[in-house]
Design a protein around this motif. Structure first.
Motif, PDB file in Angstrom:
ATOM      1  N   PHE A 116      43.360 -15.945   1.200  1.00 29.04           N
ATOM      2  CA  PHE A 116      43.317 -16.661   2.473  1.00 29.04           C
ATOM      3  C   PHE A 116      44.661 -16.473   3.141  1.00 29.04           C
ATOM      4  O   PHE A 116      45.695 -16.797   2.552  1.00 29.04           O
ATOM      5  N   CYS A 117      44.651 -15.940   4.341  1.00 29.71           N
ATOM      6  CA  CYS A 117      45.937 -15.704   5.005  1.00 29.71           C
ATOM      7  C   CYS A 117      46.374 -16.918   5.808  1.00 29.71           C
ATOM      8  O   CYS A 117      47.502 -17.361   5.704  1.00 29.71           O
ATOM      9  N   GLY A 118      45.484 -17.449   6.640  1.00 24.77           N
ATOM     10  CA  GLY A 118      45.857 -18.632   7.418  1.00 24.77           C
ATOM     11  C   GLY A 118      46.706 -18.326   8.632  1.00 24.77           C
ATOM     12  O   GLY A 118      47.278 -19.224   9.234  1.00 24.77           O
ATOM     13  N   CYS A 119      46.805 -17.037   9.008  1.00 25.22           N
ATOM     14  CA  CYS A 119      47.591 -16.725  10.201  1.00 25.22           C
ATOM     15  C   CYS A 119      46.787 -17.091  11.449  1.00 25.22           C
ATOM     16  O   CYS A 119      45.571 -17.235  11.391  1.00 25.22           O
ATOM     17  N   SER A 120      47.483 -17.273  12.549  1.00 24.31           N
ATOM     18  CA  SER A 120      46.796 -17.615  13.794  1.00 24.31           C
ATOM     19  C   SER A 120      47.540 -16.960  14.952  1.00 24.31           C
ATOM     20  O   SER A 120      48.694 -16.534  14.802  1.00 24.31           O
TER      21      SER A 120
ATOM     22  N   ALA B 219      49.737  -7.126  14.806  1.00 25.63           N
ATOM     23  CA  ALA B 219      48.849  -7.288  13.660  1.00 25.63           C
ATOM     24  C   ALA B 219      49.588  -8.032  12.559  1.00 25.63           C
ATOM     25  O   ALA B 219      50.787  -7.852  12.377  1.00 25.63           O
ATOM     26  N   CYS B 220      48.860  -8.873  11.852  1.00 26.68           N
ATOM     27  CA  CYS B 220      49.451  -9.610  10.734  1.00 26.68           C
ATOM     28  C   CYS B 220      49.678  -8.619   9.591  1.00 26.68           C
ATOM     29  O   CYS B 220      48.770  -7.892   9.193  1.00 26.68           O
ATOM     30  N   GLN B 221      50.898  -8.602   9.050  1.00 31.18           N
ATOM     31  CA  GLN B 221      51.159  -7.623   7.980  1.00 31.18           C
ATOM     32  C   GLN B 221      50.561  -8.055   6.643  1.00 31.18           C
ATOM     33  O   GLN B 221      50.530  -7.286   5.696  1.00 31.18           O
ATOM     34  N   ILE B 222      50.073  -9.295   6.555  1.00 34.57           N
ATOM     35  CA  ILE B 222      49.490  -9.769   5.310  1.00 34.57           C
ATOM     36  C   ILE B 222      48.000  -9.433   5.239  1.00 34.57           C
ATOM     37  O   ILE B 222      47.512  -8.895   4.255  1.00 34.57           O
ATOM     38  N   CYS B 223      47.271  -9.771   6.319  1.00 33.79           N
ATOM     39  CA  CYS B 223      45.812  -9.590   6.246  1.00 33.79           C
ATOM     40  C   CYS B 223      45.334  -8.486   7.171  1.00 33.79           C
ATOM     41  O   CYS B 223      44.166  -8.099   7.124  1.00 33.79           O
ATOM     42  N   GLY B 224      46.223  -7.999   8.044  1.00 32.53           N
ATOM     43  CA  GLY B 224      45.838  -6.901   8.925  1.00 32.53           C
ATOM     44  C   GLY B 224      45.104  -7.346  10.180  1.00 32.53           C
ATOM     45  O   GLY B 224      44.758  -6.522  11.020  1.00 32.53           O
TER      46      GLY B 224
HETATM   47 ZN    ZN Z   1      47.087 -12.831   8.456  1.00 35.24          ZN
END
Ligand code: ZN
Length: 289
Positions: A236-240, A269-274
């Motif tokens: 779960f990334c949880g980015c927003s 782009a989020c580097q964790i979840c893309g």
């Molecule tokens: Zn993310």
């Protein structure tokens, strides 16, 4: 059982023993990272694997964040996890861009080197604890055990195993976590470690067992086994999008103005979840006010 931590008490409630088959989770996170180099897969995979089993020991709103810095301090690994079993992690940009002739030849031991460190923040927002330790074992799982022994003064044993197939794909991944409970015989931690190491095939085939037969199987390995629960783990990334507004501030005013004048969006782009985030020129306009 995949992506499910099996929680047990063994040796007449003297030892807490948790284990998990997290092959699915590790493969999911590695595919998001699009990582192909074996040593980088092993580095991130082991870190995530350890974090996933640690979620079983967290309670309520507790979280754990880990930052591993290699002897070459520009190379770092980040991971965090919470009590609900949510796990995420990534290699920093420097490590991803490390020259092929360096990263293709190096071992995990040498990548960590003799000056590697682990920094952990654990707790809930009201009550956080930060600790830093060195990495004397240079293999990640023993080093994280070392962290817990140093910082929490509790005998802890953590093991993360990843087996690669010929094609560099991960065949399986699992993690084991054992901790002595107050009043336990100190030698028991070594006994658990020995039993886990001499029954690798059992821990490598956890996906064959179900809630119906796991206790019986474990009772052949350890004394007085009680399964006390199961808990799921998941990526779960949880980015927003809100989190990425901050990144836009790091661009120069000129760059932002140019995007507005040309009515062009800015893509990040989020580097964790893309996950990709797109800011339209009228959203960028808000930043310049
Ligand atoms: Zn993310």
């Amino acid at each position: 059982m995949e992506n499910t931590i099996v929680k047990t008490l063994i040796y007449d409630n003297q030892v807490r023993l948790y284990f998990v088959d997290n092959t699915k989770l590790i493969n999911e996170i590695l595919s998001l990272n699009k990582e192909t180099n074996k040593i980088l897969k092993l580095t991130l995979g082991k870190t995530i694997s350890v974090m996933s089993i640690i979620t079983g020991s967290l309670k309520g709103a507790q979280r754990i964040s880990l930052q591993m810095t290699m002897s070459d301090p520009k190379f770092k690994v980040f991971a965090d996890a919470d009590a609900k079993g949510n796990v995420r992690g990534y290699l920093n940009g420097e490590l991803l861009k490390a020259p092929a002739d360096y990263i293709n030849k190096i071992s995990l031991d040498r990548l960590i080197g003799h000056k590697g460190t682990i920094r952990v923040i654990k707790g809930s927002s009201m009550n956080q604890f930060t600790g830093i330790t060195d990495m004397p074992y240079r293999n990640i799982d023993d080093d994280i055990s070392h962290y817990f022994i140093q910082s929490e003064q509790i005998q802890t044993y953590i093991e993360a195993n990843i087996r690669f197939g010929n094609d560099n794909c991960i065949q399986f991944s699992n993690a084991v976590y054992a901790q002595l409970l107050p009043g336990a015989t100190p030698d028991l931690i070594g006994e658990v470690e020995h039993t886990v190491n001499s029954n690798q095939e059992f821990f490598a085939s956890l996906n064959k067992y179900s809630k119906n037969n796991i206790e019986e199987k474990l009772s052949r390995l350890f004394k007085d086994v009680k399964v006390i629960g199961y808990s799921p783990i998941q990526f779960f990334c949880g980015c927003s999008k809100e989190m990425f507004y901050g990144m836009l501030y790091s661009l120069s005013k000129g760059e932002l103005k140019q995007a507005i004048n040309n009515q062009e969006p800015i893509n990040t782009a989020c580097q964790i979840c893309g996950r990709a985030y797109r800011f339209n020129y009228n959203e960028i306009q808000g930043l310049l006010k």
